[in-house]
Design a protein around this motif. Sequence first.
Motif, PDB file in Angstrom:
ATOM      1  N   ASN A  12       0.831  -1.212   0.000  1.00  0.00           N
ATOM      2  CA  ASN A  12       0.000   0.000   0.000  1.00  0.00           C
ATOM      3  C   ASN A  12       0.862   1.258   0.000  1.00  0.00           C
ATOM      4  OD1 ASN A  12      -2.349  -1.468   0.003  1.00  0.00           O
ATOM      5  ND2 ASN A  12      -2.571  -1.435   2.219  1.00  0.00           N
ATOM      6  N   LEU A  13       1.931   1.242   0.769  1.00  0.00           N
ATOM      7  CA  LEU A  13       2.847   2.377   0.808  1.00  0.00           C
ATOM      8  C   LEU A  13       3.514   2.586  -0.544  1.00  0.00           C
ATOM      9  CD1 LEU A  13       4.390   4.518   2.507  1.00  0.00           C
ATOM     10  CD2 LEU A  13       6.070   2.738   2.951  1.00  0.00           C
ATOM     11  N   PHE A  14       3.998   1.495  -1.132  1.00  0.00           N
ATOM     12  CA  PHE A  14       4.674   1.601  -2.418  1.00  0.00           C
ATOM     13  C   PHE A  14       3.707   1.952  -3.536  1.00  0.00           C
ATOM     14  CE2 PHE A  14       8.421  -0.021  -0.489  1.00  0.00           C
ATOM     15  CZ  PHE A  14       9.443   0.328  -1.344  1.00  0.00           C
ATOM     16  N   ARG A  15       2.443   1.564  -3.433  1.00  0.00           N
ATOM     17  CA  ARG A  15       1.456   1.912  -4.445  1.00  0.00           C
ATOM     18  C   ARG A  15       1.327   3.430  -4.587  1.00  0.00           C
ATOM     19  NH1 ARG A  15      -2.854  -1.281  -2.731  1.00  0.00           N
ATOM     20  NH2 ARG A  15      -1.696  -3.102  -3.395  1.00  0.00           N
ATOM     21  N   VAL A  23      10.118   3.633  -9.815  1.00  0.00           N
ATOM     22  CA  VAL A  23      10.965   3.000  -8.813  1.00  0.00           C
ATOM     23  C   VAL A  23      11.762   1.883  -9.484  1.00  0.00           C
ATOM     24  CG1 VAL A  23      11.000   1.715  -6.646  1.00  0.00           C
ATOM     25  CG2 VAL A  23       9.311   3.526  -6.995  1.00  0.00           C
ATOM     26  N   TYR A  24      13.079   1.915  -9.286  1.00  0.00           N
ATOM     27  CA  TYR A  24      13.977   0.902  -9.833  1.00  0.00           C
ATOM     28  C   TYR A  24      14.599   0.136  -8.680  1.00  0.00           C
ATOM     29  CZ  TYR A  24      13.522   3.375 -14.228  1.00  0.00           C
ATOM     30  OH  TYR A  24      13.022   3.951 -15.356  1.00  0.00           O
ATOM     31  N   THR A  44      15.849  -2.850 -12.575  1.00  0.00           N
ATOM     32  CA  THR A  44      14.820  -2.530 -13.546  1.00  0.00           C
ATOM     33  C   THR A  44      13.640  -1.860 -12.852  1.00  0.00           C
ATOM     34  OG1 THR A  44      13.479  -3.418 -15.356  1.00  0.00           O
ATOM     35  CG2 THR A  44      13.660  -4.753 -13.390  1.00  0.00           C
ATOM     36  N   LYS A  45      12.747  -1.307 -13.633  1.00  0.00           N
ATOM     37  CA  LYS A  45      11.559  -0.663 -13.073  1.00  0.00           C
ATOM     38  C   LYS A  45      10.637  -1.741 -12.514  1.00  0.00           C
ATOM     39  CE  LYS A  45       7.878   2.473 -14.366  1.00  0.00           C
ATOM     40  NZ  LYS A  45       7.257   3.210 -15.462  1.00  0.00           N
ATOM     41  N   ILE A  46      10.137  -1.508 -11.307  1.00  0.00           N
ATOM     42  CA  ILE A  46       9.271  -2.490 -10.670  1.00  0.00           C
ATOM     43  C   ILE A  46       7.883  -1.899 -10.478  1.00  0.00           C
ATOM     44  CG2 ILE A  46      11.131  -3.732  -9.517  1.00  0.00           C
ATOM     45  CD1 ILE A  46      10.270  -2.219  -6.952  1.00  0.00           C
ATOM     46  N   VAL A  65      20.846   1.688 -15.004  1.00  0.00           N
ATOM     47  CA  VAL A  65      19.506   2.271 -15.153  1.00  0.00           C
ATOM     48  C   VAL A  65      19.601   3.662 -15.767  1.00  0.00           C
ATOM     49  CG1 VAL A  65      17.490   3.095 -13.891  1.00  0.00           C
ATOM     50  CG2 VAL A  65      18.569   0.949 -13.233  1.00  0.00           C
ATOM     51  N   LEU A  66      20.595   4.440 -15.357  1.00  0.00           N
ATOM     52  CA  LEU A  66      20.746   5.810 -15.843  1.00  0.00           C
ATOM     53  C   LEU A  66      21.443   5.887 -17.194  1.00  0.00           C
ATOM     54  CD1 LEU A  66      21.820   7.437 -12.480  1.00  0.00           C
ATOM     55  CD2 LEU A  66      19.550   7.403 -13.500  1.00  0.00           C
ATOM     56  N   THR A  67      22.462   5.074 -17.382  1.00  0.00           N
ATOM     57  CA  THR A  67      23.203   5.051 -18.644  1.00  0.00           C
ATOM     58  C   THR A  67      23.269   3.612 -19.142  1.00  0.00           C
ATOM     59  OG1 THR A  67      25.296   4.840 -17.463  1.00  0.00           O
ATOM     60  CG2 THR A  67      24.617   7.054 -18.094  1.00  0.00           C
TER      61      THR A  67
END
Length: 77
Positions: A12-15, A23-24, A44-46, A65-67
């Motif tokens: 619930n918090l992460f939602r 968020v990666y 990766t994106k979760i 993730v950035l480059t």
Amino acid sequence: MGYKLSSSIANNLFREIFFKYEVYAPKKFIKQRRYSDTDIIRYTKIQNIDEIEFNAKSDYCAKEVLTPINETLFYFF
């Protein structure tokens, strides 16, 4: 001092965080390693907190993730 959250409360918090931000985190990809049928852990994106791999280190650094590896940084002509 620390806090302990149950899986449902953490989801619930992460939602709420996922609604505003990307968020990666390290995620396990089953049987996707290059030369064998073993698992690989990459950033990766979760979409859910259950996707995060807490028990093992990532095979690649978080900088990927950035480059990304295949991104052209410089071009000389």
